[in-house]
Design an enzyme around this catalytic site. Sequence first.
Site, PDB file in Angstrom:
ATOM      1  N   GLU A 291      -6.168   4.327   2.791  1.00 31.81           N
ATOM      2  CA  GLU A 291      -4.898   4.267   2.038  1.00 31.81           C
ATOM      3  C   GLU A 291      -5.015   3.234   1.019  1.00 31.81           C
ATOM      4  O   GLU A 291      -4.466   3.457   0.051  1.00 31.81           O
ATOM      5  CB  GLU A 291      -3.874   3.908   3.187  1.00 31.81           C
ATOM      6  N   HIS A 320     -24.781  11.717  20.595  1.00 31.98           N
ATOM      7  CA  HIS A 320     -24.801  13.181  21.278  1.00 31.98           C
ATOM      8  C   HIS A 320     -23.929  14.045  20.495  1.00 31.98           C
ATOM      9  O   HIS A 320     -23.365  15.114  21.001  1.00 31.98           O
ATOM     10  CB  HIS A 320     -24.654  13.152  22.641  1.00 31.98           C
ATOM     11  N   LYS A 434       6.408  11.865   2.149  1.00 33.25           N
ATOM     12  CA  LYS A 434       7.605  11.398   2.773  1.00 33.25           C
ATOM     13  C   LYS A 434       9.011  12.129   2.054  1.00 33.25           C
ATOM     14  O   LYS A 434       9.746  12.443   2.867  1.00 33.25           O
ATOM     15  CB  LYS A 434       7.531  10.108   2.566  1.00 33.25           C
TER      16      LYS A 434
HETATM   17  O1  PA5 Z   1      -0.166   0.387   5.069  1.00 33.95           O
HETATM   18  C1  PA5 Z   1       0.942   0.811   4.905  1.00 33.95           C
HETATM   19  O2  PA5 Z   1       1.566   0.453   4.119  1.00 33.95           O
HETATM   20  C2  PA5 Z   1       1.257   2.067   5.729  1.00 33.95           C
HETATM   21  O3  PA5 Z   1       0.397   2.606   6.470  1.00 33.95           O
HETATM   22  C3  PA5 Z   1       2.538   1.525   6.585  1.00 33.95           C
HETATM   23  O4  PA5 Z   1       2.075   0.763   7.422  1.00 33.95           O
HETATM   24  C4  PA5 Z   1       3.094   2.613   7.436  1.00 33.95           C
HETATM   25  O5  PA5 Z   1       3.572   3.740   6.408  1.00 33.95           O
HETATM   26  C5  PA5 Z   1       4.221   2.203   8.256  1.00 33.95           C
HETATM   27  O6  PA5 Z   1       5.141   1.817   7.380  1.00 33.95           O
HETATM   28  P1  PA5 Z   1       6.487   0.830   7.861  1.00 33.95           P
HETATM   29  O7  PA5 Z   1       5.702  -0.476   8.349  1.00 33.95           O
HETATM   30  O8  PA5 Z   1       7.382   0.362   6.620  1.00 33.95           O
HETATM   31  O9  PA5 Z   1       7.132   1.496   8.980  1.00 33.95           O
END
Ligand code: PA5
Length: 465
Positions: A291, A320, A434
């Site tokens: 990410e 394996h 989203k």
């Molecule tokens: O690293 C990030 O920002 C994302 O992976 C968030 O952790 C994830 O989308 C969850 O978001 P939130 O903590 O706002 O629910």
Amino acid sequence: MIRFDYNNFMEDSIGPEHGISRSDLEGVRGLAAEALNRMAREKAEGKLGFLEIPYDDAVARSIEKFRKSAAGAFSAIAVIGIGGSALGAQALRNALSHLYLNELDERRRRKRMKVYFFDNVDPFEIIAAADVIDVRETLFLVISKSGGTTETNANFAILLSMLKKKVGKNYREHVVAITDPEKGVLRKIAIEEGFATFPVPQNVGGRFSVLSAVGLLPAAFMGIDIGSMLAGARTAIERYYGMDLHRNAPLLGASFHYLFDRSKGKRINVLMPYTRKLFLIADWYRQLWAESLGKNRDIEGRPVISGLTPVPALGTIDQHSQLQLYLEGPNDKVISFLKLGDFGCDVEIPDFYPGVSEVDYISRKSLRGLNRFEEAATELVLKEASRPNASIILPRLDAGIIGELVILLEMQTAYAGYLYGINPYDQPAVEQGKQFTFGLLDRPGFERFKEQFERGSNKKDEYIL
Ligand code: PA5
């Protein structure tokens, strides 16, 4: 102290076609110096909360206080979150608590609480969990930095309703919200309801938040020494922050990955521990790396191709499974072993059919010894096949070392982002998906995404068998 052995990244070891030379490393020195400057600048601007939270002992103290006050009333916690709000706590459970924590009887759990994770949208999971969780004895930790994450809110809604049915008006005592200190709907709900709360500092991104209450609160309930974990994290910051390339393991790790990508066409980044205790660290790192680094624009808005695909692997299981591909498939991977020096435990293999030479050779050998030989053999065969591999070596497994490792991997990810010239702390592409989901759920304000979805999803029947 964690060590970084990069022998098998170098051309001296795996040859010039696939290995990195000293002059390649010299060539990246200018970019590495810029990365150091950018980290210093962003830190001074207060943007890098992940380097500040290990110094916040007040949070650790308030968590400990809260844990003590809740200890008598609950026997389990349920973590409701997703992505950076759940993966870290799962990794800590495996690494530092007990692999089968929930199955231990009360005496052997020694005040540690059972832990359940709700980090997916999956009716199978939540229905199955309802069969085993006693909500009357469970403390629900709803974790969302933004507070607006659909998956988290859906699971919270279902579990909250179960809770209300079982405990009636006392449900509020069973909920803790970990979220932005001021903003977001979860903060608003928590204030109105009077839920206990802990903050996720605004300058700490979700996937960099494991050393905030996001990871520390669940960890404390699992019996993990969070004070030592923060001390280990501080050790790592003091060891690496601002250090020149040749003394800076995370910057060096990032530079190698950058060079392997740009000059050797290797865009797959494998992290491979040899114990299940560390496997979810590799899983957590997958999200952190993917990410943070998968971006198509640099910080100036110019198009770039950035990102190496992270792959978690587990020894000896993957010997394996994936190892055949790693050895004879395309030479496009950079493999990092996550080695553990002292396991702190071992099991002797008993006499096994003495005299039957095909099996007797394992008799009275130790399981750890076997594990070590397999790890060493894999490292050697990869080297012989000119496959780049390095080792991050943990001397032992304890809270301090895991705190150190978390910082090392977070800094490595941030530095890699700086080398690519991108912003490692945002996730614009994830936001698009989203918005379509909001549209499909008829959330006010997102109508145009529903229309766009309907226009875009015109699949042809002739291509479906
Ligand atoms: O690293 C990030 O920002 C994302 O992976 C968030 O952790 C994830 O989308 C969850 O978001 P939130 O903590 O706002 O629910």
